[in-house]
Enzyme design. Structure first.
Site, PDB file in Angstrom:
ATOM      1  CE  LYS A 159      42.971  38.661  41.769  1.00 22.53           C
ATOM      2  NZ  LYS A 159      41.558  38.266  41.577  1.00 22.53           N
ATOM      3  CG  ASP A 213      43.060  34.770  42.317  1.00 24.81           C
ATOM      4  OD1 ASP A 213      42.125  35.316  41.723  1.00 24.81           O
ATOM      5  OD2 ASP A 213      44.080  34.351  41.724  1.00 24.81           O
TER       6      ASP A 213
END
Length: 352
Positions: A124, A164
């Site tokens: 991430k 995201d």
């Protein structure tokens, strides 16, 4: 392995990362019994190697705003684990981004990706830069500066980022364009690209649709049909939009939608026409969800989440930890029979 001891040790080593500690605590509690059936795991200290990221890349991102002033933000990439394949996980641009949140997300991404049975590791990344209120050119400059630092750590066989919160097709396109320029290659290094330059069919719809399909199968175990049910949805981004779209298609009535400022409550339900308004508002105009309330004359609640409205189903589709214990109790009291999660770990341990 005693899960509580491992968590306590991690708390001492990473005292300022509560979100990361939360994710580890939740996962270790569920795998402790199975893990302890394999003493060879302890000899290799697999549990710490699983919990602690392979590497963390952090860097300053300097970019120029429309007034000619140089701004700085922090950029990160947490490459958590690549045992079964290249690192894979989104990039988030939001003012709340910090290392603890990204470690939380990278840790759970590792497990989520493994469950697909595809050869993907977990990662991430992101920045405390917020696209909100920025011009297209400012967002482009930031994305180009961000990828100028990150490009040397990613690649189709190394690390494949995606979108995201705050990173949609526009941002992915800006980053991919700069990656091509820097590397002199055209490769599948970023997912979430437009169809015109290598994107995948139904990629934008996949998470929202998938969450509703999962919900439908949950309901089938109780012989319940989604048709006619009243649904609470949080968020107004990609996941929320296509969650609402599929719910409408299957005959459910979605009555809420939200962003970081608050939520709208539409007792008549969000129709296809109203959803098109939300898509235009969020994807093109980059507006706020309160404008929906102004357009259609419905209730808008500032600074709150939609979990205190009456409904049958709740579909959290915004961000982590958005349903806490108080919200969970309200959902039960208001008649909610099912919760299906579209966001990344949106329910706190206390709520569960």
């Amino acid at each position: 392995m005693i899960a509580a001891n491992v968590v306590e040790n991690l708390k001492q080593r990473f005292p300022n990362e509560p979100e990361y500690i939360q994710a580890v605590s939740q996962v270790l509690a569920t795998i402790e019994e199975e893990y302890n059936k394999h003493p060879e795991f302890d000899r290799a200290n697999l549990i710490e190697r699983l919990c602690i990221p392979d590497r963390i890349i952090s860097f300053r991102v300097s970019w120029v705003d429309d007034k000619g002033n140089v701004q700085t933000n922090m950029g990160y990439r947490v490459q958590h684990n690549n045992v079964i394949g290249p690192y894979k996980g989104g990039i988030r641009f939001h003012k709340s981004v910090n290392l603890g949140i990204l470690k939380f997300l990278a840790f759970e991404q590792t497990f989520k990706n493994s469950l697909t049975t595809l050869p993907m590791g977990g990662a991430k990344g992101g920045s405390d830069f917020s696209p909100r209120g920025k011009s297209d050119v400012e967002v482009m400059r930031f994305c180009q500066a961000f990828i100028t630092e990150l490009y040397r750590h990613i690649g189709p066989d190394e690390d494949v980022p995606a979108g995201d919160i705050g990173v949609g097709g526009r941002e992915v396109a800006y980053m991919f364009g700069m990656y091509k320029k820097l590397t002199h290659t055209w490769s599948g290094v970023l997912t979430g690209k437009g169809l015109e330059f290598g994107g995948s069919l139904i990629r934008p719809e996949a998470t929202g649709y998938g969450n509703v399909y999962f919900l439908v199968n949950m309901l089938k175990t109780r012989n319940i049909d989604i048709k006619g049910k009243t649904v609470l949805v949080s968020g107004a981004g990609n996941v929320a939009q296509y969650t609402i779209e599929k719910c409408i298609e299957l005959g459910a009535k979605v009555v809420t939608c939200s962003d970081s400022d608050g939520y709208i409550y539409d007792p008549d339900g969000i129709t296809k026409e109203k959803l098109d308004f939300i898509k235009e508002l969020k994807n093109v105009e980059r507006g706020r969800i309160r404008e929906y309330a102004e357009e259609y004359g419905v209730k808008y609640v500032e600074g709150a989440k939609p979990w205190f409205e009456k409904a049958d189903i709740a579909l959290p589709s915004a961000t982590q930890n958005e349903i806490n214990e108080e919200a969970a109790k309200a959902l039960v009291a208001n008649g909610v029979i099912a919760v299906s999660e579209g966001a990344n770990m949106p329910t706190t341990p206390e709520a569960i």
